[in-house]
Design an enzyme around this catalytic site. Structure first.
Site, PDB file in Angstrom:
ATOM      1  N   ASN A   9       0.879  -1.167   0.000  1.00  8.34           N
ATOM      2  CA  ASN A   9       0.000   0.000   0.000  1.00  8.34           C
ATOM      3  C   ASN A   9       0.913   1.212   0.000  1.00  8.34           C
ATOM      4  O   ASN A   9       1.495   1.546   1.029  1.00  8.34           O
ATOM      5  CB  ASN A   9      -0.910  -0.025   1.238  1.00  8.34           C
ATOM      6  N   LYS A  11       0.216   4.234  -0.249  1.00 14.45           N
ATOM      7  CA  LYS A  11      -0.394   5.437   0.347  1.00 14.45           C
ATOM      8  C   LYS A  11      -0.130   6.637  -0.572  1.00 14.45           C
ATOM      9  O   LYS A  11      -0.146   6.452  -1.787  1.00 14.45           O
ATOM     10  CB  LYS A  11       0.113   5.627   1.782  1.00 14.45           C
ATOM     11  N   HIS A  94      -9.417   1.462   4.876  1.00 16.65           N
ATOM     12  CA  HIS A  94      -8.135   1.612   5.577  1.00 16.65           C
ATOM     13  C   HIS A  94      -8.317   2.548   6.780  1.00 16.65           C
ATOM     14  O   HIS A  94      -9.098   3.511   6.707  1.00 16.65           O
ATOM     15  CB  HIS A  94      -7.071   2.169   4.624  1.00 16.65           C
ATOM     16  N   GLU A  96      -6.589   4.860   7.857  1.00 18.67           N
ATOM     17  CA  GLU A  96      -6.328   6.278   7.570  1.00 18.67           C
ATOM     18  C   GLU A  96      -7.556   6.936   6.945  1.00 18.67           C
ATOM     19  O   GLU A  96      -7.840   8.111   7.194  1.00 18.67           O
ATOM     20  CB  GLU A  96      -5.084   6.402   6.667  1.00 18.67           C
ATOM     21  N   GLU A 166      -5.304  -4.840  10.453  1.00 24.08           N
ATOM     22  CA  GLU A 166      -4.259  -3.852  10.698  1.00 24.08           C
ATOM     23  C   GLU A 166      -4.520  -3.150  12.027  1.00 24.08           C
ATOM     24  O   GLU A 166      -5.318  -2.195  12.073  1.00 24.08           O
ATOM     25  CB  GLU A 166      -4.249  -2.807   9.574  1.00 24.08           C
ATOM     26  N   GLY A 172       2.801   2.244  10.755  1.00 19.23           N
ATOM     27  CA  GLY A 172       3.779   3.328  10.603  1.00 19.23           C
ATOM     28  C   GLY A 172       4.500   3.683  11.885  1.00 19.23           C
ATOM     29  O   GLY A 172       5.178   4.707  11.962  1.00 19.23           O
ATOM     30  N   SER A 212       3.585  -2.230  10.124  1.00 23.21           N
ATOM     31  CA  SER A 212       5.046  -2.338  10.285  1.00 23.21           C
ATOM     32  C   SER A 212       5.574  -3.720   9.919  1.00 23.21           C
ATOM     33  O   SER A 212       6.522  -4.204  10.526  1.00 23.21           O
ATOM     34  CB  SER A 212       5.465  -1.940  11.702  1.00 23.21           C
TER      35      SER A 212
HETATM   36  P1  13P Z   1       3.180   0.316   7.580  1.00 22.84           P
HETATM   37  O1  13P Z   1       3.656  -0.969   6.964  1.00 22.84           O
HETATM   38  O2  13P Z   1       3.916   1.517   7.088  1.00 22.84           O
HETATM   39  O3  13P Z   1       3.069   0.239   9.069  1.00 22.84           O
HETATM   40  O4  13P Z   1       1.677   0.531   7.026  1.00 22.84           O
HETATM   41  C1  13P Z   1       0.779  -0.512   7.151  1.00 22.84           C
HETATM   42  C2  13P Z   1      -0.435  -0.154   6.408  1.00 22.84           C
HETATM   43  O5  13P Z   1      -1.186   0.716   6.810  1.00 22.84           O
HETATM   44  C3  13P Z   1      -0.715  -0.849   5.152  1.00 22.84           C
HETATM   45  O6  13P Z   1      -1.985  -0.549   4.682  1.00 22.84           O
END
Ligand code: 13P
Length: 250
Positions: A9, A11, A94, A96, A166, A172, A212
């Site tokens: 992803n 982002k 997601h 976010e 997640e 992150g 992560s």
């Molecule tokens: P990270 O791998 O940067 O923690 O992000 C995970 C994520 O949100 C994947 O959609």
């Protein structure tokens, strides 16, 4: 046996030129992957990634989709538009989107239904906040998020959905759920699916871990029986790192 699926992803990262460069670097490194390989990229990168990935085992994904077929929804993209652009997978719900853009379980469900109807493969994200885990609500929350999001789908459609567990506190942050924590919560999601749709369907649904995930922790997570793949943020932005995650079994 469920086939593993590792999805990046990206982002809000990578211009079209950067996207093409990343995919070109990635192609030879993941060519022998035993899992499905997907990159979920910003919409402006669809064409560049599609062209760069042509003839390879890298599949194109989007990061969101609107539920309406067309109309006055400034800034949104319909499922048919994604399909027309060559997109096969779409991330929906997601954390976010839920945190920063007001996404709710109800709108996530509408997006899932539209995506499935258009033939897209859905990567449905669920997961708890740190406070929710500490208060003991993780299981109830992920069950609820998962089942609400799938409302209206047939059993056969549910079997094709990919769920990404997640935990929000692990995204992150460099904090990862332990292998056991991730496996346990993914097991809770699968049990909820089994109660609602039957064990046969639940056994078909692929459930990823995300948060992560990286070349160092991927082997331990993927060794867990309930974990069928990963949704990778930061570590998907560099070809050497992402390819090590994809090749976790090599
Ligand atoms: P990270 O791998 O940067 O923690 O992000 C995970 C994520 O949100 C994947 O959609």
């Amino acid at each position: 046996m469920r086939k593993a699926i590792i999805a990046g992803n990206w982002k809000m990262n990578k211009t079209p030129a950067e996207a093409a460069a990343l995919v070109n670097e990635l192609k030879p490194l993941v060519a022998d992957a035993s899992c499905d390989v997907v990159v979920c990229v910003p919409a402006v990168d669809f064409a560049a990634v599609k062209e760069a990935a042509a003839g390879s085992n890298i599949h194109l994904g989007a990061q969101n989709v609107h539920w309406a077929a067309s109309g006055a929804f400034t800034g949104e993209l319909s499922a048919d538009m994604l399909v027309a652009a060559g997109v096969e997978y779409v991330v929906i719900g997601h954390s976010e989107r839920r945190q920063y853009f007001g996404e709710t379980d109800a709108t996530v469900n509408k997006r899932v239904q539209a995506a499935v109807a258009a033939g897209l493969k859905v990567i449905l994200c669920v997961g708890e906040l740190k406070e929710e885990r500490e208060a003991g609500y993780t299981d109830a929350l992920v069950e609820y998020q998962t089942l609400i999001a799938l409302t209206g789908l047939t059993n056969e459609q549910v079997a094709e959905v990919i769920v990404a567990y997640e935990p929000v506190w692990a995204i992150g942050t460099g904090l990862t759920a332990t292998d056991e924590q991730a496996n346990e919560t993914i097991g809770v999601i699968r049990k909820a699916l089994a109660r609602k749709y039957g064990q046969d369907i639940a056994d078909k649904v692929r459930i990823q871990y995300g948060g992560s995930m990286n070349p160092k922790n991927v082997k331990g997570l993927m060794a867990q029986p309930e974990i069928d793949g990963g949704l990778i943020g930061g570590a998907s932005l560099k070809a050497p790192d992402f390819s090590l995650v994809v090749n976790y079994d090599k």
